[in-house]
Design a protein around this motif. Structure first.
Motif, short mmCIF file in Angstrom:
data_model
loop_
_atom_site.label_atom_id
_atom_site.label_comp_id
_atom_site.label_asym_id
_atom_site.label_seq_id
_atom_site.Cartn_x
_atom_site.Cartn_y
_atom_site.Cartn_z
N ASP A 78 0.83 -1.20 0.00
CA ASP A 78 0.00 0.00 0.00
C ASP A 78 0.87 1.26 0.00
N GLY A 79 0.59 2.15 -0.94
CA GLY A 79 1.30 3.42 -1.00
C GLY A 79 2.67 3.37 -1.63
N LEU A 80 3.07 2.20 -2.16
CA LEU A 80 4.41 2.06 -2.73
C LEU A 80 4.37 1.02 -3.84
N LYS A 81 5.01 1.32 -4.96
CA LYS A 81 5.06 0.38 -6.08
C LYS A 81 6.13 -0.67 -5.79
N ALA A 82 5.82 -1.56 -4.86
CA ALA A 82 6.78 -2.58 -4.44
C ALA A 82 6.06 -3.91 -4.25
N ILE A 83 6.79 -5.00 -4.47
CA ILE A 83 6.25 -6.35 -4.37
C ILE A 83 6.83 -7.06 -3.15
N LYS A 84 5.95 -7.69 -2.39
CA LYS A 84 6.38 -8.45 -1.22
C LYS A 84 6.80 -9.85 -1.61
N GLU A 85 7.57 -10.48 -0.75
CA GLU A 85 8.18 -11.76 -1.10
C GLU A 85 7.19 -12.93 -1.08
N GLN A 86 6.54 -13.14 0.04
CA GLN A 86 5.65 -14.28 0.23
C GLN A 86 4.73 -13.96 1.40
N THR A 87 3.67 -14.73 1.54
CA THR A 87 2.74 -14.43 2.63
C THR A 87 3.34 -14.76 3.99
N TRP A 88 4.32 -15.66 4.04
CA TRP A 88 4.98 -15.98 5.30
C TRP A 88 6.12 -15.01 5.62
N CYS A 89 6.48 -14.18 4.69
CA CYS A 89 7.46 -13.10 4.90
C CYS A 89 6.95 -11.92 4.09
N TYR A 90 5.90 -11.31 4.61
CA TYR A 90 5.12 -10.33 3.85
C TYR A 90 5.77 -8.96 3.91
N GLU A 91 6.96 -8.88 3.29
CA GLU A 91 7.75 -7.66 3.31
C GLU A 91 8.10 -7.25 1.87
#
Length: 263
Positions: A83-96
């Motif tokens: 949210d608020g950033l054009k970035a992709i998170k790694e996985q749902t168990w490491c949601y960063e």
């Protein structure tokens, strides 16, 4: 070879089966979840993105590629958005959100733009690449993500850089600093740039290359013999596509591995 072919067929058939992730969206089993996620609760973005990349490179393998690849891109941009950033998170168990995975998504968007020429995907690639650049600190260290100051070598110095290179291959007009060999279907063994020519050597005699050039070449030779200019980038020879600044040189060759482009 037969055993490998059989294993590939089994995996490919499963991928597109009713129980496979194309149909179910259960993209799991890539990270630490392999030994621990017996219920297949985790999701990751690497598997769908690398599947999409493979399909773009081998479009004949999926007759519905124009539906499959956008589905995979939209799945990742929705399930792993920040949210608020054009970035992709790694996985749902490491949601960063992470730099390498943001660049991965951007690179597949760029490749899909190159395949379809739909400007939406070019803009999407540009925006996510832009955010990914901020993961490189002033001292050259590539951090994991905007909120994660540490470094992961494979992510920051393997995946991350490679995704940018593939993005430039897909969108050559982003290359603005002279003549550049952008990519090859073979392994490039050497490349040299000079004021009068660009020369390089491929591992295979049969391969295809793409270059961003400042001006249309005077000639292209393979092992010392001139090859013909063509009207498309599929035919054997070389093809020039003019851009607002310079152009794209595509080369298809089957008779040698020493290529010289005369300026």
């Amino acid at each position: 070879m037969a055993a490998y072919s059989k294993a590939r067929t089994i995996a490919w058939d499963w991928l597109y089966s009713k129980a496979g992730p194309i149909a179910t969206g259960i993209w799991s089993g890539y990270f630490e979840d392999i030994p621990n996620d017996h219920g297949l609760a985790n999701r990751n973005q690497v598997s769908p993105m690398e599947t999409a990349r493979y399909l773009i490179r081998n479009p004949n393998l999926d007759p519905n590629i124009k539906k499959t690849v956008p589905y995979l891109l939209n799945f990742v941009s929705t399930a792993f958005r920040t949210d608020g950033l054009k970035a992709i998170k790694e996985q749902t168990w490491c949601y960063e959100p992470m730099g390498s995975h943001t660049a991965r998504y951007a690179s597949v968007c760029a490749l899909w733009y190159d395949f379809t020429k739909d400007p939406y995907w070019k803009k999407e690639a540009y925006d996510f690449f832009n955010v990914a650049t901020y993961m490189t600190d002033a001292n050259g260290v590539v951090r994991v993500g905007p909120t994660w100051a540490g470094s992961w070598f494979s992510d920051g110095y393997g995946d991350y850089i490679r995704h940018f290179l593939e993005g430039l291959y897909a969108v050559p007009e982003w290359v603005t600093d002279g003549d550049r060999l952008l990519g090859s279907s073979s392994v490039i063994q050497s490349v040299q740039y000079s004021a009068t020519q660009v020369s390089y050597k491929t591992f295979d005699n049969t391969s295809a290359e793409k270059l961003k050039m400042q001006a249309k070449p005077k000639a292209v030779t393979i092992n010392g013999k001139k090859i013909a200019e063509q009207k498309n980038r599929v035919a054997e020879g070389w093809y020039w596509e003019k851009l607002a600044t310079g152009g794209v040189l595509s080369i298809q060759h089957t008779t040698g591995n020493n290529i010289v482009i005369v300026k």
